[in-house]
Scaffold this motif. Structure first.
Motif, PDB file in Angstrom:
ATOM      1  N   GLY A 110       0.809  -1.205   0.000  1.00 48.55           N
ATOM      2  CA  GLY A 110       0.000   0.000   0.000  1.00 48.55           C
ATOM      3  C   GLY A 110       0.842   1.255   0.000  1.00 48.55           C
ATOM      4  O   GLY A 110       2.068   1.210   0.139  1.00 48.55           O
ATOM      5  N   ASP A 162      -8.213   0.844  -1.660  1.00 48.15           N
ATOM      6  CA  ASP A 162      -7.031  -0.012  -1.740  1.00 48.15           C
ATOM      7  C   ASP A 162      -7.408  -1.429  -2.154  1.00 48.15           C
ATOM      8  O   ASP A 162      -6.600  -2.350  -2.030  1.00 48.15           O
ATOM      9  CB  ASP A 162      -6.233  -0.001  -0.434  1.00 48.15           C
ATOM     10  CG  ASP A 162      -7.016  -0.511   0.763  1.00 48.15           C
ATOM     11  OD1 ASP A 162      -8.175  -0.929   0.587  1.00 48.15           O
ATOM     12  OD2 ASP A 162      -6.460  -0.476   1.880  1.00 48.15           O
ATOM     13  N   SER A 183      -3.870  -2.821  -2.988  1.00 48.79           N
ATOM     14  CA  SER A 183      -2.598  -2.344  -2.440  1.00 48.79           C
ATOM     15  C   SER A 183      -2.595  -2.531  -0.933  1.00 48.79           C
ATOM     16  O   SER A 183      -2.131  -1.681  -0.185  1.00 48.79           O
ATOM     17  CB  SER A 183      -2.376  -0.870  -2.803  1.00 48.79           C
ATOM     18  OG  SER A 183      -3.503  -0.087  -2.473  1.00 48.79           O
ATOM     19  N   TYR A 184      -3.118  -3.674  -0.501  1.00 46.80           N
ATOM     20  CA  TYR A 184      -3.236  -3.968   0.926  1.00 46.80           C
ATOM     21  C   TYR A 184      -2.325  -5.110   1.366  1.00 46.80           C
ATOM     22  O   TYR A 184      -2.256  -5.431   2.537  1.00 46.80           O
ATOM     23  CB  TYR A 184      -4.691  -4.343   1.262  1.00 46.80           C
ATOM     24  CG  TYR A 184      -5.235  -5.478   0.431  1.00 46.80           C
ATOM     25  CD1 TYR A 184      -4.946  -6.803   0.736  1.00 46.80           C
ATOM     26  CD2 TYR A 184      -6.021  -5.223  -0.690  1.00 46.80           C
ATOM     27  CE1 TYR A 184      -5.422  -7.840  -0.032  1.00 46.80           C
ATOM     28  CE2 TYR A 184      -6.514  -6.253  -1.469  1.00 46.80           C
ATOM     29  CZ  TYR A 184      -6.207  -7.562  -1.130  1.00 46.80           C
ATOM     30  OH  TYR A 184      -6.672  -8.590  -1.915  1.00 46.80           O
TER      31      TYR A 184
END
Length: 367
Positions: free
Chosen positions: A167, A228, A249-250
């Motif tokens: 992230g 995300d 994006s985690y």
């Protein structure tokens, strides 16, 4: 039909390149260009002193704290735009004023409206616009395309793609505050769909032709201003393929793990990108990744750039663009391609705003 772009083939010497932005991805482009034959990186620009110092250590003679000043002062053939997304449009406009072709980091823009203005400006100035959509340059994706096109699995009714990265906050423990712009929806235009999803849209259209977005949902695992996570259901009318796409994006990235999974379910078999990784990929990628990290922070900055699996794709994308510019041809991944991926992301955002995750019906696929 003659190309609208002027050929550089008759120019003497190497193509002159300026790099606008020398952060993480800008450094990749900088070192890629430095390693290319018949390319001269004459200058780089970045507002951050440490980034300018990095460029100087890599061998760039002149650096600027303002990309507009660089464009005004240098006689360039190509500008690599590796700035935050909110600066892409202005940078392309300044390059157009000086007749400089541009290779733009993805996403091309923050919206299709902004992209249309950029491309109109480029057309009026007669400059070429390329976009750094690199998935289609990775050897595993090239292998999938080759296997698909040879017809070994027949018709592909269903495909899926997943792309996950760290992230914007990075992985803990944090040793410094992250830049503010990746967390600002106005500055970046969106979250995972624009950071990662556009790559997936591009490679899927490269495989199956134009896509239609049928449904989408977005989510937040962190309390930040941009999504995300996103899941999108697509249809490729030309091939009759249904595709599920998930990007996020985690997840903490563990290099050299491949962070993209592509799977094609054909009527006579399955194709996956994992089957087409280079031989001894993990051992060689891990070694190359360590070498590249060392070269970024130490005295080895002057050594020749040795791309890893991912960085090689960036190198090849830029090299393809440079080759097209040299020959006066349209870039292989053009501004129109970048605009198309943005349009798909925007449609997904629109549908996500009016659709909940429980309303999305995915086709049943038996193992």
């Amino acid at each position: 039909m003659l190309s609208q772009f002027r050929s550089r083939a008759s120019d003497s010497g190497a193509l002159s390149v300026g790099v606008l932005g020398v952060g993480n991805i800008g450094t990749v482009h900088l070192k890629s260009a430095l390693a290319m034959p018949d390319v001269a990186v004459v200058a780089a620009a970045d507002a951050v002193p440490e980034n300018r110092e990095r460029a100087e250590r890599a061998g760039v003679e002149r650096t600027y704290d303002d990309y507009a000043a660089l464009l005004a002062a240098e006689d360039l053939d190509v500008a690599v735009v590796a700035l935050p997304p909110f600066l892409h449009a202005e940078a392309v406009e300044r390059a157009a004023e000086h007749g400089v072709d541009v290779f733009v980091e993805k996403p091309l823009a923050r919206s299709t409206e902004e992209a249309d203005r950029m491309l109109e400006t480029a057309t009026q100035a007669g400059i070429a616009v390329g976009v750094d959509h690199t998935l289609r340059y990775q050897p595993d994706m090239v292998g999938v395309k080759s296997a698909y096109e040879d017809g070994s699995v027949g018709h592909v009714p269903y495909a899926s793609i997943t792309r996950l990265n760290d992230g914007p906050l990075g992985r803990p423990p944090a040793d410094a505050a992250p830049p503010s712009w990746p967390l600002d929806s106005d500055a970046v235009g969106g979250g995972s769909l624009l950071e990662l999803g556009v790559h997936c849209f591009d490679v899927l259209e490269w495989l199956f032709g134009e896509l239609e977005v049928r449904a989408a949902t977005t989510g937040h695992t962190l309390d930040i201003d941009v999504e995300d996570a996103a899941t999108v259901l697509l249809r490729a009318p030309e091939t009759g393929t249904t595709v599920t796409l998930h990007c996020g994006s985690y997840q903490w990235e563990e290099l050299p793990e491949v962070n993209t999974r592509l799977r094609l379910e054909g009527i006579t078999g399955t194709i996956t990108n994992q089957e087409h990784l280079p031989e001894h990929f993990y051992a060689s990628a891990a070694r190359a990744a360590l070498e590249n990290v060392a070269s970024r922070v130490g005295a080895a900055d002057r050594t020749v750039f040795g791309p890893t699996f991912y960085l090689q794709a960036h190198y090849d994308a830029l090299a393809d663009f440079v080759g097209a510019i040299r020959n006066g041809e349209e870039p292989p991944v053009s501004g129109r391609d970048g605009r198309r991926s943005l349009a798909l992301a925007e449609r997904a955002y629109d549908l996500a705003a009016e659709t909940t995750a429980t309303e999305i019906e995915l086709p049943e696929v038996r193992p």
